[in-house]
Structure formats: structure tokens, C-alpha cells
Design an enzyme around this catalytic site. Structure first.
Site, short mmCIF file in Angstrom:
data_model
loop_
_atom_site.label_atom_id
_atom_site.label_comp_id
_atom_site.label_asym_id
_atom_site.label_seq_id
_atom_site.Cartn_x
_atom_site.Cartn_y
_atom_site.Cartn_z
N ASP A 26 0.94 -1.19 -0.13
CA ASP A 26 0.09 0.16 -0.04
C ASP A 26 0.89 1.21 -0.10
OD1 ASP A 26 -2.02 -1.89 0.11
OD2 ASP A 26 -2.71 -1.26 2.10
N GLU A 74 -4.50 -0.79 -1.41
CA GLU A 74 -5.85 -0.96 -0.91
C GLU A 74 -6.85 -0.20 -1.68
OE1 GLU A 74 -5.84 0.07 3.41
OE2 GLU A 74 -7.82 -0.29 3.56
N LYS A 131 -6.62 -4.88 -3.42
CA LYS A 131 -7.12 -5.76 -1.99
C LYS A 131 -8.22 -4.61 -1.26
CE LYS A 131 -3.51 -4.31 1.35
NZ LYS A 131 -4.26 -3.47 2.05
N LYS A 134 -7.70 -5.25 4.75
CA LYS A 134 -6.27 -4.90 5.41
C LYS A 134 -5.29 -6.03 5.02
CE LYS A 134 -8.54 -1.95 8.70
NZ LYS A 134 -9.79 -2.38 8.02
N VAL A 159 3.45 0.02 4.11
CA VAL A 159 2.65 0.97 5.42
C VAL A 159 0.92 0.32 5.36
CG1 VAL A 159 3.90 3.13 4.93
CG2 VAL A 159 1.79 2.98 3.38
N THR A 160 0.62 0.65 6.54
CA THR A 160 1.20 0.92 7.67
C THR A 160 1.42 -0.31 8.61
OG1 THR A 160 -0.99 1.21 8.98
CG2 THR A 160 -0.13 3.18 7.98
N CYS A 164 -1.96 -2.75 7.68
CA CYS A 164 -2.02 -3.92 6.39
C CYS A 164 -0.91 -4.52 6.39
CB CYS A 164 -2.25 -2.81 5.23
SG CYS A 164 -3.98 -2.13 5.16
N GLN A 204 8.10 -14.60 21.27
CA GLN A 204 7.66 -16.18 21.34
C GLN A 204 8.45 -17.07 20.21
OE1 GLN A 204 3.54 -16.99 22.94
NE2 GLN A 204 3.13 -14.92 22.09
C1 C5J Z 1 -2.99 0.52 5.69
C2 C5J Z 1 -4.76 1.71 6.77
N1 C5J Z 1 -2.60 0.25 4.44
N2 C5J Z 1 -4.00 2.16 7.73
N3 C5J Z 1 -4.32 0.93 5.57
O1 C5J Z 1 -2.37 0.18 6.66
O2 C5J Z 1 -6.07 1.84 6.57
#
Ligand code: C5J
Length: 227
Positions: A26, A74, A131, A134, A159-160, A164, A204
Site C-alpha cells: 500500500d 488498498e 485488495k 487490510k 505501510v502502515t 495492513c 515467542q
Molecule cells: C493500511 C490503513 N494500508 N491504515 N491502511 O495500513 O488503513
């Protein structure tokens, strides 16, 4: 066996490097540029812009080696038929997916803000996954594409970090992929969320995967460049 120096321990590379894909999540104008969705929500987009040169260096190395590269975007259909109320009704109606902004309709496929930033624009032959969620596996052909190409190892950037990127890493781990997060090629509007994500992924014994630096990835891939 070649490895990448990583946390919580070294990440093993497959003998055939074509089984590794670089995944750029993204890297869209709406999240990274002034006047976009992220900016309109009051976020400091310069935090996300700061990773672009580092990510470009890693992308260039994957291009030189002709290794698989996957970009995700996205986005939703213009009629929002793929955007459930549980996603659309966020923000108490102030600025919603599909609304008009300075870069066109927010998170709508084909709008200017939905483009990947020019510095990282996909080249012909690179995989682009549109997509609606997320995670990059939900309602996309990603699983089939990875299976067809024999890809088993995914290096995550973009990101972020906590939304996502993390969601896609968790989806990938459940599907049997060996997941590595490149820490200096991912970013969040919230530094504490990025740090927490890094720590929870590799806790873990690497419950979701590994984390590393782009320098460590480049160092591991460099011998592959020499004849
Ligand atoms: C992504 C969002 N790409 N934060 N989207 O993380 O809405």
C-alpha cells in the site's frame, strides 16, 4: 544454507532465490502524500515518506536480481460493493471511503490518490494486487499467484506497519509462508505502534515471523549478484 541476520534468530533463505518475493504494501499516494487521505485525517505523512529511498534501494536490488516483486493497493470498487459497513462507517462520518478529497475519491480504484507513489511505481511484469481488506490474501488471487510461482518466502515492507502490513503477515503465516519484516522499509503514523508490531511479530520465538534491516537483506543477497 544462506541466511539473513534477523530477530529473534537468523532467517533461512531457500536455495532457489526465486522462491522469495519482496512485498510492498500500500505505498499509495493517499497514505503518503500531502492532500491525501492520511493527511486529511491529521496524520504526519512525512514519517511514511522517510522510508521511500531505503525501500527504493531494496526494490532496485530485487529488480536487478529479477526476483519476484508484489505491490498491493488498498482500494474499492466505485460503487463500494466490496466495502462492508464495518469498514465504511468508520470515523463517525467525517471523512469516509468513497468521499471526494483533493486526490479524487478516497480509496477508490483508479482515482489519483489510489496510485502507488511515482518513485515505487510497478514495472511491467511485477505483480499488483488490488485488495479491499487490510490483509492482501482476503478476496484477492494472491494465494493462487504465490502457489503458481512456487513462492514460499515473503519479505514485507510498506505501510502502515500495524495495520495492513501486520495483517498480511499474519494471514501469510497462517498459510505457511516464511515471513520477514524489513524494519526500515515499513512505517506507521504512530511510532509506538510500529515498535509494538515489531516486538509482537518476533516474540515467542518468532510467532508470526522475523524482523531485520534492509542492510542485512542486501548483504545476504549481494553474493547472488557476483558471477
Ligand atoms: C493500511 C490503513 N494500508 N491504515 N491502511 O495500513 O488503513
Amino acid at each position: 544454507m544462506a541466511t539473513i541476520s534477523a530477530q529473534p534468530y537468523d532467517y533461512k533463505l531457500p536455495a532457489n532465490l526465486n522462491q522469495i518475493a519482496l512485498v510492498l504494501i500500500d505505498m499509495q499516494r493517499d497514505f503518503l502524500e500531502s492532500g491525501g487521505f492520511g493527511d486529511a485525517l491529521g496524520n504526519d505523512v512525512s514519517r511514511l515518506q522517510a522510508i521511500v529511498p531505503t525501500l527504493k534501494t531494496l526494490l532496485d536490488r530485487f529488480r536487478e536480481l529479477q526476483l519476484p516483486i508484489i505491490h498491493t493497493i488498498e482500494c474499492h470498487q466505485p460503487d463500494l460493493s466490496d466495502c462492508p459497513p464495518s469498514k465504511l462507517d468508520r470515523g463517525n462520518g467525517s471523512l469516509r471511503i468513497g468521499d471526494r478529497s483533493a486526490m479524487g475519491r478516497i480509496l477508490i480504484k483508479g482515482e489519483p490518490g489510489n496510485d502507488i507513489i511515482s518513485e515505487l511505481a510497478p514495472l511491467s511484469g511485477e505483480i499488483v494486487i488490488h485488495k479491499p481488506g487490510k490483509g492482501a490474501f482476503y478476496a484477492t488471487p494472491l494465494s493462487e499467484i504465490l502457489r503458481e510461482r512456487g513462492i514460499t518466502h515473503l519479505l514485507f515492507t510498506g505501510v502502515t506497519t500495524e495495520v495492513c502490513v501486520q495483517t498480511t503477515m499474519r494471514e501469510a503465516n497462517d498459510r505457511g509462508y516464511e515471513c520477514l519484516l524489513v524494519e526500515d522499509c515499513t512505517e506507521s503514523y504512530f511510532p509506538e505502534f510500529k515498535q509494538a508490531t515489531i516486538e509482537m511479530l518476533r516474540a515467542q520465538g518468532g510467532i508470526i515471523g522475523w524482523t531485520t534491516s534492509s542492510a542485512a537483506v542486501l548483504a545476504a543477497l549481494t553474493p547472488a549478484l557476483t558471477p
